[in-house]
Design an enzyme around this catalytic site. Structure first.
Site: not given
Length: 604
Positions: A283, A415, A491, A589
């Site tokens: 990004e 998660k 992770d 952006h």
């Protein structure tokens, strides 16, 4: 078995013979053709083979038992052994017949196999050389890619187009017809393995164990995938990665690796120390924005980060016949008198595991027990699971009617966004704060303190509440968490609960300066195990000074990494909120996160 040995069909098809020339066959096959006229022992009776074998086996053991019984009886009665009755004579004849059959079926055939193999174990000259070459390749420990350096160069067939296996499609015009898939030519032995995998003769997952070369296995699997799907994987790199390092711990069925650029934000001045924060992301503007936040924090004297809690969780579920029995176990587990016993059982799983508490919740006759423990410098999921298993085994002896439904039953909660993590915490709970001076807010962040405070209230608090957010009272904490996690071998899936964050902003010092803080109750990180041992990720951990385990103070490296993550989130929140407040978000952006470049050409 040598999985790379070429089949007879492949040997024949690999040569082109003249019209009047016959292909050479191995003598073993020729012998099998000649033996079709011979009579085997199994032809003794006109019965199926398994009936004939069963009959003679039964005859042999029955007659042997009968004769031994008669022999013992004669000894007991002092009867001469040479005196034989008619039944005994028939039994002796049957025994001899069965022995002859079994010897002819098993023994002689077995001997003949070795005799024939010794006399006829040869191929034609070219196939013998090929087989010898394959056997030599099997004894070589080095990978084929390093053949030139090991002095065992492999002759490579000329490059050719390899047609992929694709479903039949309607005919298209020449202008619409896609270009054929071209892949580098594989060696002859690799080509045979590729064909075997495509045909399903060799499982793709077993290539590493059969070949003993992880990189070669990945290369073959990649080529197999291209042929089966008809899709090119030319842009997926294969070289430059140590596949041995991930075998059995990081990834299976490998076909290459993806490349993610790593940028540096900082220096981040945190608790009086400077850190250069590695961020792996695709990004645009993310690293630049976080870097600007670090600059603002540095210019204002730095940030302070405090660790509140440190405990990984695992929550099994057990079931009883009644809710009363489930409640009895709940009272037993939560009783302080029994905690020391359970802790001793739990802590036997690791020298770093230390049970802190057990939180119970009942649902009918089911009991969920949430174990919380410290895990040293490891993230700790495996460690806490082993400890929980020890406790369950211990409780099974005391509560024989307890049925273990599962060692993980989502009361952990791993998660997944969950209120229990937001309230109770999981992993490392951290709060980080900084005071940004009015001058820095205006010159570096290009906005006003009052505007930032108002935006934070309406966006991060009110807007998130209207959206029903759970732990999402922030601008983009997950952006920074994910980027740091990927760079340091954490992770990435645990970004879900690790990104739980509430960002607070308040005007201080008579409204001139800005107090900003982020509270993150469940940052799940480790500096040993998993992806942290990979070379690139290990280098990023080394950059932060938290590589590996801390021998002097176990757990301090992982805790320091958690505070760095929180400090990086603080910088990212500060910069993005300032950009939104100043109306710079869209422009930045469009400049850094939107490109008209042809990336495919650049990569090739």
């Amino acid at each position: 078995m040598d999985v790379r040995r070429r089949s007879e069909e492949a040997v024949y098809s690999s040569k082109v013979f003249a019209a009047d020339e016959k292909p050479l066959k191995p003598h073993k096959q020729q012998q099998e053709e000649d033996n079709t006229l011979l009579i085997d022992a199994s032809d003794a009776l006109p019965l199926p083979l398994y009936f004939t074998n069963g009959l003679f086996f039964t005859m042999f053991f029955s007659v042997m038992y009968f004769l031994l019984s008669r022999w013992r009886e004669k000894i007991r009665n002092s009867t001469p052994l040479h005196v034989v009755t008619l039944s005994e004579l028939g039994a002796i004849v049957s025994l001899i017949a069965s022995v002859i059959y079994l010897l002819g079926f098993f023994g002689i055939g077995f001997v003949q196999t070795f005799v024939a193999r010794g006399n006829n174990d040869s191929w034609d000259e070219e196939d013998e050389n090929d087989e010898q070459f394959i056997l030599e390749e099997d004894s070589r420990r080095g990978p084929c890619a390093a053949a030139t350096t090991l002095g065992c160069a492999v002759p490579t067939p000329p490059a050719k187009h390899i047609a992929p296996i694709v479903p039949q499609q309607p005919a298209v015009s020449i202008a619409e017809k896609p270009a054929p898939l071209v892949t580098p030519a594989a060696s002859e032995e690799d080509e045979e393995i590729i064909k075997s995998v495509v045909q399903g003769k060799i499982p793709s997952y077993s290539l590493e164990s059969k070949l003993g070369d992880c990189k070669r296995a990945a290369s073959i699997r990649k080529e197999v995938l291209q042929r089966i799907t008809g899709k090119s994987l030319e842009g997926l790199p294969l070289d430059g990665f140590n596949y041995e390092s991930i075998l059995g711990q990081c990834c299976e069925m490998t076909i290459g690796y993806v490349q993610i650029p790593v940028g540096i934000a900082g220096p981040l001045l945190l608790n009086g120390r400077e850190y250069s924060v590695p961020m792996a992301t695709t990004e645009g503007c993310l690293v630049a924005s976080t870097n600007r936040g670090c600059k603002a924090i540095y210019a204002s004297g730095g940030a302070t980060s405090i660790l509140l809690r440190d405990g990984m969780t695992r929550a099994p579920c057990v079931r009883f016949g009644t809710a009363k029995r489930a409640a009895e176990l709940k009272f037993f587990v939560e009783d302080p008198i029994n905690f020391e016993t359970l802790a001793n059982v739990f802590n036997q799983s690791s020298r770093f595991a230390r049970l802190q508490r057990i939180q119970c919740a009942i649902a009918g006759k089911n009991l969920h027990m949430r174990f919380v423990c410290s895990t040293g410098d490891a993230m700790g999921m495996n460690m806490v699971s082993k400890g929980v298993q020890n406790v369950l085994d211990y409780l099974q002896n005391e509560y024989a009617d307890m049925d273990v439904i599962g060692i993980s039953a989502n009361f952990c909660s791993d998660k997944k966004p969950a209120a229990v993590n937001w309230i109770e915490g999981r992993g490392k709970s951290v709060v980080c704060e900084a005071i940004i001076t009015e001058e820095v807010v205006k010159k570096v962040l290009k906005t006003e303190v009052a505007a930032l405070v108002e935006l934070n209230m309406l966006k991060n608090l009110t807007g998130s509440a209207l959206a029903g957010a759970l732990g999402g009272f922030n601008a983009h904490a997950s952006n920074i968490v994910s980027a740091v996690y990927i760079a340091t071998g954490q992770d990435p899936a645990q970004n879900i609960e690790s990104s739980h964050c509430i960002t607070m902003m308040e005007a201080v010092n008579d409204g001139k300066d800005l107090h900003i803080s982020v509270t993150m109750p469940s940052i799940e990180v480790g500096t040993v195990g998993g992806g942290t041992q990979l070379a690139s990720q290990s280098a990023c951990l080394n950059l932060l000074g938290v590589k590996g385990a801390n021998r002097e103070a176990p757990g301090s490296n992982a805790r320091l990494l958690a505070t760095i993550v929180a400090g990086s989130v603080l910088a990212g929140e500060l910069s993005l909120m300032s950009a939104i407040s100043a109306g710079q978000l869209v422009n930045s952006h469009m400049k850094y996160n939107r490109s008209t470049k042809d990336v495919t050409k650049a990569s090739s």
